[in-house]
Design an enzyme around this catalytic site. Structure first.
Site, PDB file in Angstrom:
ATOM      1  N   SER A 139       0.854  -1.184   0.000  1.00  0.00           N
ATOM      2  CA  SER A 139       0.000   0.000   0.000  1.00  0.00           C
ATOM      3  C   SER A 139       0.882   1.223   0.000  1.00  0.00           C
ATOM      4  O   SER A 139       2.006   1.205   0.528  1.00  0.00           O
ATOM      5  CB  SER A 139      -0.911   0.024   1.230  1.00  0.00           C
ATOM      6  N   TYR A 152      -2.191  -0.801  10.176  1.00  0.00           N
ATOM      7  CA  TYR A 152      -2.205  -0.955   8.715  1.00  0.00           C
ATOM      8  C   TYR A 152      -0.900  -0.452   8.098  1.00  0.00           C
ATOM      9  O   TYR A 152      -0.286  -1.151   7.286  1.00  0.00           O
ATOM     10  CB  TYR A 152      -3.394  -0.201   8.133  1.00  0.00           C
TER      11      TYR A 152
END
Length: 258
Positions: A139, A152
């Site tokens: 990501s 995350y």
């Protein structure tokens, strides 16, 4: 014989878009997720040839579950040509809340240990064959930490570092290791975000660009590229300025708010 794609998190979002893109390119599919009914309904809706796909039930957070699915794939369909470890979760956390430590533990179990376990059974046979691609979905959030996104961001930074390590281990083996870092992609994972999402990209457009990246054998790519520029610019900011820029930014919903 058609080449084979093995993809986790295939019941929705990026995983489903990638599966469809590869199917259109002539690949057979090994579709992996917990929600097998949704995968079957999607395959039926898309009109997939039953001879060109298999569905495997697995919880990527449980090592033995995903390893069993990979081994079953090898026995049923053979060694894949492309493996995409796409399954992932994104949940906000507050380290001062005891329950959120469990959220962090599960995030790492899925996003990191689950990714490595997805690759595990395929590495040796791919090396013996001298070909194949192992693709980790990271990501853009891996590039710099965001308040409220500790689990995350840290997990995706770990994806980037892990894939880089694996790439070095498999150098000259014929097996490619590709890291793809999506920016904001319109999926169920992002639709409830309560902050702006610049350069938001549709999942099918992302899948086209990811397919081209993997086919070209690129080792690392941020998609869309504009988010890579933004993230690297933020990386260059001194900490005091970065913290000021991010001050007051809405945070990812925690599990009690989801």
């Amino acid at each position: 014989m058609a080449p084979l794609l093995f993809v986790t998190g295939a019941s929705s979002g990026i995983g489903q878009a990638l599966a469809w893109r590869y199917y259109q390119a002539g690949y057979s599919l090994a579709l992996v997720a917990r929600r097998t009914e949704e995968m079957q309904a999607w395959a039926h809706k898309q009109g997939l040839d039953p001879l060109r796909y298999q569905i495997y039930s697995a919880d990527v957070a449980v090592v033995e579950s995903i390893v069993a699915a990979t081994e079953q794939c090898v026995q049923t369909q053979g060694v894949p040509d492309v493996v995409i470890a796409n399954a992932g979760v994104s949940i906000g956390m507050d380290s001062a809340v005891r329950g959120d430590l469990d959220v962090m533990s599960r995030t790492f179990a899925i996003n990191n240990v689950g990714l490595a376990a997805t690759f595990h059974a395929f590495i040796d046979p791919m090396v013996r064959r001298g070909s194949g691609a192992l693709v980790g979905i990271g990501s853009v959030a891996a590039i710099r930490g965001l308040p409220g996104h500790g689990a995350y961001c840290a997990s995706k930074a770990a994806v980037v570092a892990y894939c880089e390590s694996l790439r070095g281990e498999l150098r000259d083996s014929g097996v490619q290791v590709v890291t793809i870092c999506p920016g904001y992609i319109d999926t169920p994972l992002t639709r409830h975000n309560r902050y702006s999402m610049p350069f938001l990209m549709q999942a099918d457009v992302f899948a086209d660009k990811a397919f081209a990246t993997i086919t070209a054998g690129d080792s690392y790519r941020v998609i869309p590229w504009q988010m890579g520029v933004v993230a690297k610019a933020l990386r260059l900011l001194p900490n005091w300025l970065y913290d000021k820029v991010l001050s007051g930014r809405p945070r990812k919903k925690r599990i009690t708010e989801a």
